[in-house]
Design an enzyme around this catalytic site. Structure first.
Site, PDB file in Angstrom:
ATOM      1  N   TYR A 263       0.801  -1.209   0.000  1.00  0.00           N
ATOM      2  CA  TYR A 263       0.000   0.000   0.000  1.00  0.00           C
ATOM      3  C   TYR A 263       0.843   1.271   0.000  1.00  0.00           C
ATOM      4  CZ  TYR A 263      -3.653  -3.189   1.798  1.00  0.00           C
ATOM      5  OH  TYR A 263      -4.542  -4.207   1.975  1.00  0.00           O
ATOM      6  N   THR A 304      -2.917  -6.391  -6.848  1.00  0.00           N
ATOM      7  CA  THR A 304      -2.793  -5.349  -5.840  1.00  0.00           C
ATOM      8  C   THR A 304      -3.151  -5.904  -4.468  1.00  0.00           C
ATOM      9  OG1 THR A 304      -5.077  -4.497  -5.747  1.00  0.00           O
ATOM     10  CG2 THR A 304      -3.691  -3.755  -7.586  1.00  0.00           C
ATOM     11  N   ASP A 305      -2.696  -5.227  -3.444  1.00  0.00           N
ATOM     12  CA  ASP A 305      -3.175  -5.530  -2.106  1.00  0.00           C
ATOM     13  C   ASP A 305      -4.626  -5.049  -2.013  1.00  0.00           C
ATOM     14  OD1 ASP A 305      -3.130  -6.417   0.545  1.00  0.00           O
ATOM     15  OD2 ASP A 305      -1.077  -5.714   0.828  1.00  0.00           O
ATOM     16  N   TRP A 306      -5.268  -5.329  -0.908  1.00  0.00           N
ATOM     17  CA  TRP A 306      -6.729  -5.254  -0.840  1.00  0.00           C
ATOM     18  C   TRP A 306      -7.280  -3.834  -0.697  1.00  0.00           C
ATOM     19  CZ3 TRP A 306      -5.748  -9.491  -2.648  1.00  0.00           C
ATOM     20  CH2 TRP A 306      -6.592 -10.598  -2.667  1.00  0.00           C
ATOM     21  N   LEU A 308      -8.026  -0.940  -2.779  1.00  0.00           N
ATOM     22  CA  LEU A 308      -7.402   0.322  -3.174  1.00  0.00           C
ATOM     23  C   LEU A 308      -8.394   1.289  -3.806  1.00  0.00           C
ATOM     24  CD1 LEU A 308      -4.816  -1.404  -2.739  1.00  0.00           C
ATOM     25  CD2 LEU A 308      -3.824  -0.205  -4.678  1.00  0.00           C
TER      26      LEU A 308
END
Length: 596
Positions: A263, A304-306, A308
């Site tokens: 992030y 991607t990480d969670w 966004l």
């Protein structure tokens, strides 16, 4: 006639190209979203919104055309396998029958954190990755191979791990899933881990690994985590950006299936003399395309990480979208910027219709979807999901958490125990402790049943010949934002009242202090009080007793240094591993051997 994509005699590239040409825009878009899913009672599909899932299962599979899901709650191994099969049967009803890729965060250790990991429950239980790093490569390989077999048995085909961030900031709250602070140790552990999960190449017996968090999430300003607005900045006061890239270079060379950016937003960073935009890494074209894709040559899946794009609202709390540096953009603009950065999948999101609208309105070319859909489909084909996505429920019950696997995990828990002090010049070593029935033992933070493995358990320290006190590393409790209470952040100092009470115990009996480390802790005030001082990284009470008695000799070594004070921590540089002044114990230390 069988369509080429269904015919295993064709190559992966041929099957991928054939299927890609048959998909609608909506189906391509559905491939590019990867969100949370939960299983229901007795392995049923959940047709309501769950604690964290946003839509009924049939909605995301049949209506949104999604087929990548990060599973949270699971039942027994048999129920987990049954649920996976039901999910695949549902996916088979779609026009092209694209099978589901089920993923998971780590679930073989102790930490229950819906934002990062799950406790083992039915799976075999091992130390956290920090504890694996305290051991040898052979231990990591055994863990990875057993975890792979257990994942496969219940239909999990993607591991949202390993986490190879260097734990260079002692206060950072995500260290428990890293392999510690040392770049060389982390790289060796990563290579062993990937070999155990993926094998020499991806195939039907592999679990695909998503190595995270690119380009290294350790240098968080003041150690605050980038899940939260106050932790959005990543800094490099020591100029060590390249050092944090090292494990990712190795992961790419070893064929990691995926990479996940973190992030955080880089502050004051330059690449090849060019300033890097100060936006979150998954929004950052310089990081994802120029560095990861072009310079490092990675052509696998970037997820991607969670969350966004949209805020996450659950359990009565809110966690703002991790749109650091682009908070002012609309959801559509955020989505476009992530695509332009070079990512393939949106983690934790299911706004498929938004992407479809952007294609139909001409804001996103369909060809851009083809680039990512090709990678995502190709991975499914390599894993053999199109040929057989189902699992055997009987085999799941036999394999997952088997006696042999549990014994292996128990051995690793005990072996990872790290002894920092064992007696003194007057008493000599106290370990291993003989199991004496006549010994009277006071235990705290440990079950009396486990304590009886050391002697007769008494209720007061002054009545004991020995006291064993289990502590957790200190942190500052926070509970304003969603998941915030689950992340241990802030000061590493023990409270003075606890130290005073331990001092009192040490005056009336021999004191063994064990500290469970999910981050370093300031052990300085405990050192003069403990006749034996040890640390662990995910060790049950019974496994601790096995280590104390020498039934399984403790051989763990510190995966990071132990700072002497919080002043030393505050003076250290966030991006420089093991950087505190006059550390109390160096990385790699154990009384049982020299530094690693």
């Amino acid at each position: 006639m069988v369509e080429p994509y269904r015919d295993r005699r064709h190559s992966t590239d041929e099957r991928t190209a054939d299927l890609l040409g048959r998909l609608s825009v909506a189906e391509k878009a559905g491939l590019m979203f990867h969100t949370v899913i939960e299983s229901g009672p007795q392995g049923s599909l959940v047709e309501t919104t769950g604690a964290l899932s946003k839509s009924p299962t049939s909605t995301v599979v049949l209506d949104k055309h999604m087929n990548h899901f990060n599973v949270h709650g699971l039942g027994t191994p048999r129920e987990a396998a049954r649920w996976a099969n039901e999910l695949q049967r549902l996916a088979a009803q779609t026009e092209h029958g694209i099978p589901v890729t089920i993923s998971t965060d780590p679930r073989h250790a102790f930490t229950e954190n819906a934002g990062a990991s799950f406790a083992a429950r039915g799976f075999s239980q091992w130390p956290e990755p920090l504890g694996l790093a305290a051991l040898e490569d052979t231990d990591i390989r055994e863990h990875a191979e057993i975890a792979r077999r257990e994942y496969l048995a219940v239909g999990i085909r993607m591991a949202l791990h390993p986490q190879v961030d260097l734990a260079s900031e002692p206060r950072w709250g995500r260290q428990f899933q890293t392999f510690g602070a040392d770049p060389e140790r982390t790289t060796r552990a990563l290579e062993t881990y990937l070999a155990g999960f993926q094998g020499t190449e991806l195939g039907p017996d592999s679990v695909a690994c998503v190595t995270k968090h690119f380009p290294g999430a350790g240098p968080q300003k003041d150690g605050e985590d980038a899940h939260f607005p106050y932790g959005r900045e990543q800094v490099y006061p020591g100029g060590r950006f390249e050092e944090h890239l090292g494990p990712f270079r190795a992961a790419i060379a070893r064929g990691t299936a995926g990479v996940m950016p973190y992030y955080g937003m880089p502050m004051g960073l330059e690449l090849d003399g060019e300033p890097v935009e100060e936006v979150g890494f998954a929004y950052n074209r310089a990081i994802v395309t120029r560095l990861l894709r072009e310079k490092l040559g990675f052509d696998g899946v970037v997820i991607t990480d969670w969350e966004l794009i949209h805020d996450n609202i659950a359990q009565g709390q809110v966690l703002p979208a991790k749109a650091w540096g682009v908070e002012h953009l609309s959801p559509a603009e955020r989505l476009i910027k992530i695509l332009e950065a070079g990512c393939d999948q949106f983690g934790g999101e299911e706004c498929v219709e938004l992407l479809v609208d952007l294609v139909r309105s001409g804001h996103v070319p369909e060809a851009r979807l083809d680039v990512s859909a090709r990678r995502l489909l190709g991975l499914k084909f390599r894993l053999g999901l199109f040929d057989d996505p189902f699992v055997d429920e009987d085999e799941a019950e036999r394999i997952v958490g088997s006696d042999a696997h549990r014994r292996a995990g128990f051995r690793a828990q005990a072996a990872s125990v790290t002894v920092l002090r064992d007696g003194d010049s007057a008493t000599g070593p106290l370990l291993p402790l003989m199991a004496l029935p006549e010994r009277r033992v006071y235990v705290e933070g440990m079950s009396p049943a486990a304590g009886r493995g050391l002697g007769e358990v008494v209720s007061r320290p002054e009545d004991g010949d020995l006291a064993v006190v289990r502590l957790s590393a200190p942190f500052e409790p926070r509970d304003d934002l969603l998941f915030e209470s689950l992340f241990h952040q802030g000061s590493l100092d023990f409270r003075p009242g606890l130290v005073a009470r331990l001092r009192q115990i040490s005056t009336v009996t021999t004191l063994i202090i064990e500290v469970g480390l999910d981050r370093p802790a300031i052990l300085t005030p405990l050192l003069p009080l403990a006749h034996v001082l040890i640390c662990t990284y995910g060790t049950s009470d019974d496994a601790l007793v096995a280590a104390l008695t020498g039934r399984i000799p403790p051989r763990g070594r510190l995966p990071f240094e132990i700072p002497r004070s919080m002043d030393a921590v505050r003076s250290s540089r966030e991006d420089v591993p093991n950087d505190t002044i006059d550390a109390l114990f160096p990385a790699g230390f154990s009384v049982n051997g020299a530094e690693r």
